[in-house]
Design an enzyme around this catalytic site. Sequence first.
Site, PDB file in Angstrom:
ATOM      1  N   HIS A 132     -12.765   2.681   0.263  1.00 41.96           N
ATOM      2  CA  HIS A 132     -12.685   1.692   1.349  1.00 41.96           C
ATOM      3  C   HIS A 132     -13.391   0.395   0.939  1.00 41.96           C
ATOM      4  CE1 HIS A 132     -12.523   5.042   4.683  1.00 41.96           C
ATOM      5  NE2 HIS A 132     -11.305   4.692   4.295  1.00 41.96           N
TER       6      HIS A 132
ATOM      7  N   GLU B   4      -7.868  -5.411   5.503  1.00 43.12           N
ATOM      8  CA  GLU B   4      -7.786  -5.093   4.072  1.00 43.12           C
ATOM      9  C   GLU B   4      -6.651  -5.852   3.398  1.00 43.12           C
ATOM     10  OE1 GLU B   4      -8.196  -0.985   5.616  1.00 43.12           O
ATOM     11  OE2 GLU B   4      -8.991  -0.539   3.636  1.00 43.12           O
TER      12      GLU B   4
ATOM     13  N   ARG C 219      -2.693  -2.156  -3.366  1.00 42.75           N
ATOM     14  CA  ARG C 219      -3.900  -1.366  -3.150  1.00 42.75           C
ATOM     15  C   ARG C 219      -3.842  -0.175  -4.098  1.00 42.75           C
ATOM     16  NH1 ARG C 219      -5.250   3.086   1.177  1.00 42.75           N
ATOM     17  NH2 ARG C 219      -7.475   3.271   0.780  1.00 42.75           N
TER      18      ARG C 219
ATOM     19  N   ARG D 207     -10.893  15.368   7.509  1.00 43.74           N
ATOM     20  CA  ARG D 207     -11.735  15.736   6.353  1.00 43.74           C
ATOM     21  C   ARG D 207     -13.144  16.105   6.802  1.00 43.74           C
ATOM     22  NH1 ARG D 207     -10.780  10.330   3.145  1.00 43.74           N
ATOM     23  NH2 ARG D 207      -8.788  10.002   4.142  1.00 43.74           N
TER      24      ARG D 207
ATOM     25  N   ASN E 208       0.876  -1.173   0.000  1.00 40.74           N
ATOM     26  CA  ASN E 208       0.000   0.000   0.000  1.00 40.74           C
ATOM     27  C   ASN E 208       0.915   1.226   0.000  1.00 40.74           C
ATOM     28  OD1 ASN E 208      -1.839   1.994   0.477  1.00 40.74           O
ATOM     29  ND2 ASN E 208      -2.763   1.050   2.284  1.00 40.74           N
TER      30      ASN E 208
END
Length: 398
Positions: free
Chosen positions: A180, A384, A91, A241, A10
């Site tokens: 996600h 993940e 990813r 965010r 990733n």
Amino acid sequence: MSKPLVLVINAGSSSLKYELLEPDSGDVTARGLVERIGEPVSVITHEQGGAETVEELHLPDHRAAIDKMLAIFAAQGTDLAESNLCAVGHRVVHGGRELYRPTLVDQHLIDEVQRVSPLAPLHNPPNLVGIEAARAALPDVPGVAVFDTGFFHDLPDAAALYAIDREVSEQYALRRYGFHGTSHDYVSHRAAEFLGRDYDTTNQIVAHLGNGASMSAIKQGRPVDTTMGLTPLEGLVMGTRSGDIDPGLLLHLHRVVGLSVDEIDELLNKRSGLKGLCGENDFRTVTEMIAAGDADAKTAYDIYIHRLRRYFGAYLVELGHTDIISFTAGVGENAAGVRADSLAGLEGLGIEIDAERNAVRSGEPRIISTDASAITVLVVPTNEELEIARQAKAVVVG
Ligand code: ADP
């Protein structure tokens, strides 16, 4: 012959996370994180065989980071080029409309990820750098790209399209892609499996609450809505965010406040959410500040919970009937108060949290609703890396 291994990568703009694991059993051989790539002093933290090594050195780019990672593996007795490595799983944040299934890395894939980079300018370019660096360092091992947007590729138009001029949205591929996806995919399947339910006849809501946060609604095994949109900025309140805002606010910030596009970008992505509201984005710190009587931290928490409840309400109605609600990721797995507050007072809707069950801490999936609750509420730790590894292996081995 040992079972096949997958190296999951990733790659962020200045970081690279990796994990070497066996997709069948989920056993992790090693994992690590390289930070501050390109800065004068980079740091690599590697965990293998129960021991952690931390090294500081200058790593000018991702290729150097991957070479260093391979050298550390070798020093620990694992020669990756000689091990039973069947794939490198990458990813990749944005696949646009064309790429959504896990896909073998080749020139076409690289060109396409590049082509859709304007949709994810902070993420896709470093993802590509990771892909190229791994290809150069391990030329004989196939790479597989797994897309964060993939799970939501078939959202119904009613959920996926913005109500703007259709010609503009079609010309520029402006739609809600969702992110996600790997986590929502993994957690929803794990939840159904944990409860012994058939995935394709189960309705679910998944709340992935980490630094980034998103929720999804899954009807009869098919994702029908999610809170993130064209970019990972839409939806829930996050660490830094904003999540949903009136789009008119952007115009106001530009026209009246005089902020440039880059300044607005930085404001909404890095100086908003919990951080913008109370100065801290780490949920543990926010919780401590509330306990110490900090009014801004309490307001930040209230806004965070309010937004979560708004989406729970929306998705409960969209699905009509929901079987499972799952919480996952750093906040969702650890902050019992967030789980309790975001679903408080909903007994009339068939949701009843059991305080004792909710207080249990564990790394395993667990039920936190009462036996009488019509909707089963779970905590399901996400994974993940395992999901990427499984999908990557499926592409190369079948
Ligand atoms: P990401 O992968 O998006 O960076 P994570 O899923 O690791 O995020 O979640 C990070 C968030 O989880 C941080 O806000 C952190 O404070 C929060 N978190 C981690 N552990 C706890 C805990 N024990 N209690 C409350 N929040 C926690």
